[in-house]
Write an enzyme that holds these catalytic residues in place. Structure first.
Site, short mmCIF file in Angstrom:
data_model
loop_
_atom_site.label_atom_id
_atom_site.label_comp_id
_atom_site.label_asym_id
_atom_site.label_seq_id
_atom_site.Cartn_x
_atom_site.Cartn_y
_atom_site.Cartn_z
N ILE A 194 -31.16 -2.44 -0.04
CA ILE A 194 -32.19 -1.44 0.27
C ILE A 194 -32.34 -0.45 -0.88
O ILE A 194 -33.45 -0.03 -1.22
CB ILE A 194 -31.82 -0.69 1.59
CG1 ILE A 194 -32.08 -1.61 2.79
CG2 ILE A 194 -32.58 0.63 1.72
CD1 ILE A 194 -31.59 -1.05 4.11
N THR A 236 0.85 -1.19 0.00
CA THR A 236 0.00 0.00 0.00
C THR A 236 0.89 1.24 0.00
O THR A 236 1.85 1.31 0.77
CB THR A 236 -0.90 0.00 1.25
OG1 THR A 236 -1.70 -1.17 1.22
CG2 THR A 236 -1.79 1.24 1.28
N GLU A 290 -4.11 -6.69 6.34
CA GLU A 290 -3.66 -6.73 7.75
C GLU A 290 -4.16 -8.00 8.45
O GLU A 290 -4.48 -8.00 9.63
CB GLU A 290 -4.02 -5.44 8.49
CG GLU A 290 -3.34 -4.24 7.82
CD GLU A 290 -3.11 -3.07 8.74
OE1 GLU A 290 -2.99 -3.27 9.95
OE2 GLU A 290 -3.04 -1.94 8.22
N1 CAA Z 1 3.01 -9.69 19.16
C1 CAA Z 1 4.27 -10.07 19.51
N2 CAA Z 1 4.82 -11.23 19.14
C2 CAA Z 1 4.07 -12.07 18.39
C3 CAA Z 1 2.76 -11.76 18.00
C4 CAA Z 1 2.23 -10.50 18.41
N3 CAA Z 1 1.00 -10.14 18.07
N4 CAA Z 1 2.27 -12.76 17.27
C5 CAA Z 1 3.23 -13.69 17.20
N5 CAA Z 1 4.32 -13.26 17.87
C6 CAA Z 1 5.56 -14.00 18.07
C7 CAA Z 1 5.26 -15.31 18.78
O1 CAA Z 1 5.26 -15.12 20.19
C8 CAA Z 1 6.39 -16.19 18.32
O2 CAA Z 1 7.56 -15.90 19.04
P1 CAA Z 1 8.25 -17.03 19.94
O3 CAA Z 1 8.59 -18.14 18.97
O4 CAA Z 1 9.43 -16.34 20.52
O5 CAA Z 1 7.22 -17.44 20.93
C9 CAA Z 1 6.64 -15.71 16.90
O6 CAA Z 1 6.09 -14.39 16.81
C10 CAA Z 1 5.99 -16.61 15.86
O7 CAA Z 1 4.59 -16.63 16.14
P2 CAA Z 1 3.66 -17.82 15.70
O8 CAA Z 1 4.29 -19.12 16.13
O9 CAA Z 1 2.28 -17.54 16.17
O10 CAA Z 1 3.77 -17.75 14.11
P3 CAA Z 1 2.90 -18.49 13.01
O11 CAA Z 1 3.76 -18.49 11.81
O12 CAA Z 1 2.34 -19.76 13.51
O13 CAA Z 1 1.62 -17.56 12.80
C11 CAA Z 1 0.44 -15.61 12.11
C12 CAA Z 1 1.69 -16.23 12.72
C13 CAA Z 1 -0.43 -15.15 13.24
C14 CAA Z 1 -0.32 -16.50 11.20
C15 CAA Z 1 1.06 -14.42 11.36
O14 CAA Z 1 1.89 -14.91 10.31
C16 CAA Z 1 0.04 -13.47 10.79
O15 CAA Z 1 -0.45 -12.60 11.51
N6 CAA Z 1 -0.24 -13.60 9.48
C17 CAA Z 1 -1.01 -12.61 8.79
C18 CAA Z 1 -0.07 -11.58 8.22
C19 CAA Z 1 -0.74 -10.30 7.87
O16 CAA Z 1 -1.54 -9.78 8.64
N7 CAA Z 1 -0.35 -9.76 6.72
C20 CAA Z 1 -0.84 -8.50 6.29
C21 CAA Z 1 0.32 -7.69 5.80
S1 CAA Z 1 0.16 -5.95 5.92
C22 CAA Z 1 -0.96 -5.53 4.77
O17 CAA Z 1 -2.06 -5.99 4.82
C23 CAA Z 1 -0.58 -4.63 3.65
C24 CAA Z 1 -0.96 -3.21 3.75
O18 CAA Z 1 -0.20 -2.45 3.23
C25 CAA Z 1 -2.21 -2.71 4.36
#
Ligand code: CAA
Length: 387
Positions: free
Chosen positions: A343, A160, A369
């Site tokens: 509507i 974006t 996001e």
């Molecule tokens: N805050 C802090 N740390 C976090 C966290 C958070 N919210 N979420 C995860 N972590 C940490 C975890 O604690 C973990 O650390 P440790 O190993 O030290 O415990 C590490 O990150 C890995 O976390 P997960 O094991 O949960 O990772 P995962 O791969 O299983 O899943 C997910 C992660 C939640 C699926 C993540 O990949 C996710 O949110 N995916 C969606 C991505 C997204 O939102 N993309 C949008 C991009 S931006 C956009 O939209 C473009 C724009 O310009 C508007």
């Protein structure tokens, strides 16, 4: 419990509403049609301090809280979702990570000009093969032998403001064998060698918000432009999204409100079978269901915003609150804009009325996001104790 806004929050809401209705609403349909970037209104938003609502005053921002930011987003999105997308990336995805994890020098250099709207910031996490599975990135950053810079190569997609941004918070792996723990964040300057903007994305909605791929090829990033430490990048990305998702929830509320208000006006005026259609119970049921979802979405959004600084002060994450708000508000926006089109009947399907635009714009809030599926996954993992 007190649901009242502070005087400062009311001021930002009123200023944002006035600007949005006077300057943005009249041009929204035109920019949606052409897909052109609304540079002039974005410049004015910067002058009013809307590009750095939560940025402390010492770095050129308005120094308000997340509630102020959510109120701003609702007002801008109620006039035009595309403008609110551009404003949200500057405010939250770009600035939040630097404010929370950056050095004072990085804040001065990279946040101050973006908070004033002088230049645009962007956030580059997604890659062609990694959207929801954000940790699975291929962009590689290798530290030079003399330790002065990183050499970054890779491709980021769906960026974006990519076509217009000067600075980008970019995530790359510095240790591919370490998975998410090998990811590091950097601030990239589009004016340096090795940066290239790729193809633009023609989109269903938020068409005036410019989106493109970016490519880095042997981009030399000075070590002082690394954000946080090596391996901290995934945590930075997720922390930033916890804040960003509140903004998307507020954007969904704004789009939904615009669709709801247009529908209210229409059911009072449109006559069928000898009376305004608002007199029919099937229409009344729609209005009640829309109103209920709108109010609930706004409450969840403001609660998540209110909790942001409290959670941080207590050393807790605001993840569940942000995901609940984004998930509910985006689905509410889809429901409400869908009902609004229904509507309005044929007029709802016509490009001469704004409701078809609200319907198209609402859809992105269920996708970017973090998709609704990812929000559900994150909420459930937290509740069950799996994170
Ligand atoms: N805050 C802090 N740390 C976090 C966290 C958070 N919210 N979420 C995860 N972590 C940490 C975890 O604690 C973990 O650390 P440790 O190993 O030290 O415990 C590490 O990150 C890995 O976390 P997960 O094991 O949960 O990772 P995962 O791969 O299983 O899943 C997910 C992660 C939640 C699926 C993540 O990949 C996710 O949110 N995916 C969606 C991505 C997204 O939102 N993309 C949008 C991009 S931006 C956009 O939209 C473009 C724009 O310009 C508007």
């Amino acid at each position: 419990m007190d649901f009242a806004l502070t005087e400062e929050q009311e001021m930002i809401r009123d200023a944002a509403r006035e600007f949005a209705q006077k300057e943005i609403a009249p041009v929204a349909a035109r920019f949606d049609e052409t897909g052109e970037f609304p540079a002039e209104t974005i410049r004015k938003a910067g002058e009013l301090g809307f590009m750095g609502i939560e940025v402390p005053e010492e770095f050129g921002g308005a120094g308000l809280d997340a509630v102020g930011y959510a109120l701003l987003m609702e007002e801008i999105a109620a006039a035009d979702a595309a403008h609110s997308t551009i404003i949200s990336v500057n405010n939250s995805l770009y600035s939040n990570g630097i404010l929370e994890f950056g050095t004072t020098e990085q804040k001065q250099k990279y946040v101050t000009p973006v908070a004033s709207g002088e230049v645009i910031g962007a956030y580059a996490l997604t890659e062609p093969q990694s959207g929801s599975d954000a940790g699975n990135m291929r962009t590689r950053a290798a530290l030079s032998d003399d330790g002065t810079h990183y050499v970054i190569t890779g491709k980021k997609s769906w960026i974006t403001s990519g076509p217009v941004a000067r600075y980008f918070v970019v995530f790359a792996t510095t240790d591919p064998s370490a998975g998410a723990k090998g990811i590091t964040a950097f601030v990239i300057d589009a004016e340096r060698d090795g940066f290239r903007r790729g193809k633009g994305e023609p989109k269903l909605g938020i068409r005036a918000s410019a989106t493109c791929e970016i490519e880095l090829e042997d981009y030399r990033c000075p070590v002082e432009d690394r954000l946080g430490s090596e391996g901290q990048g995934f945590r930075i990305a997720m922390t930033v999204l916890d804040a960003g998702r509140i903004g998307i929830a507020a954007q969904a509320v704004g789009i939904a409100r615009a669709a709801y208000e247009a529908s209210l006006e229409y059911v009072r005026e449109r006559q069928a079978f000898g009376q305004p259609i608002g007199g029919f119970q099937m229409i009344q049921a729609k209005i009640a269901d829309m109103k209920m979802r709108l109010e609930a979405a706004r409450l969840l959004t403001l609660r998540a915003a209110w909790n942001k600084s409290r959670a941080k002060a207590a050393g807790l994450r605001n993840t569940t609150e942000a995901c609940c708000a984004k998930l509910f508000a985006s689905e509410a926006a889809m429901f409400i804009t869908h009902q609004a089109v229904q509507i309005h009947g044929g007029m709802g399907y016509s490009r001469e009325m704004p409701v078809e635009r609200y319907f198209r714009d609402a859809k992105i809030t269920e996708i970017y996001e973090g998709t609704s599926e990812i929000q559900r996954l994150v909420i459930a993992r937290g509740e069950i104790g799996l994170r």
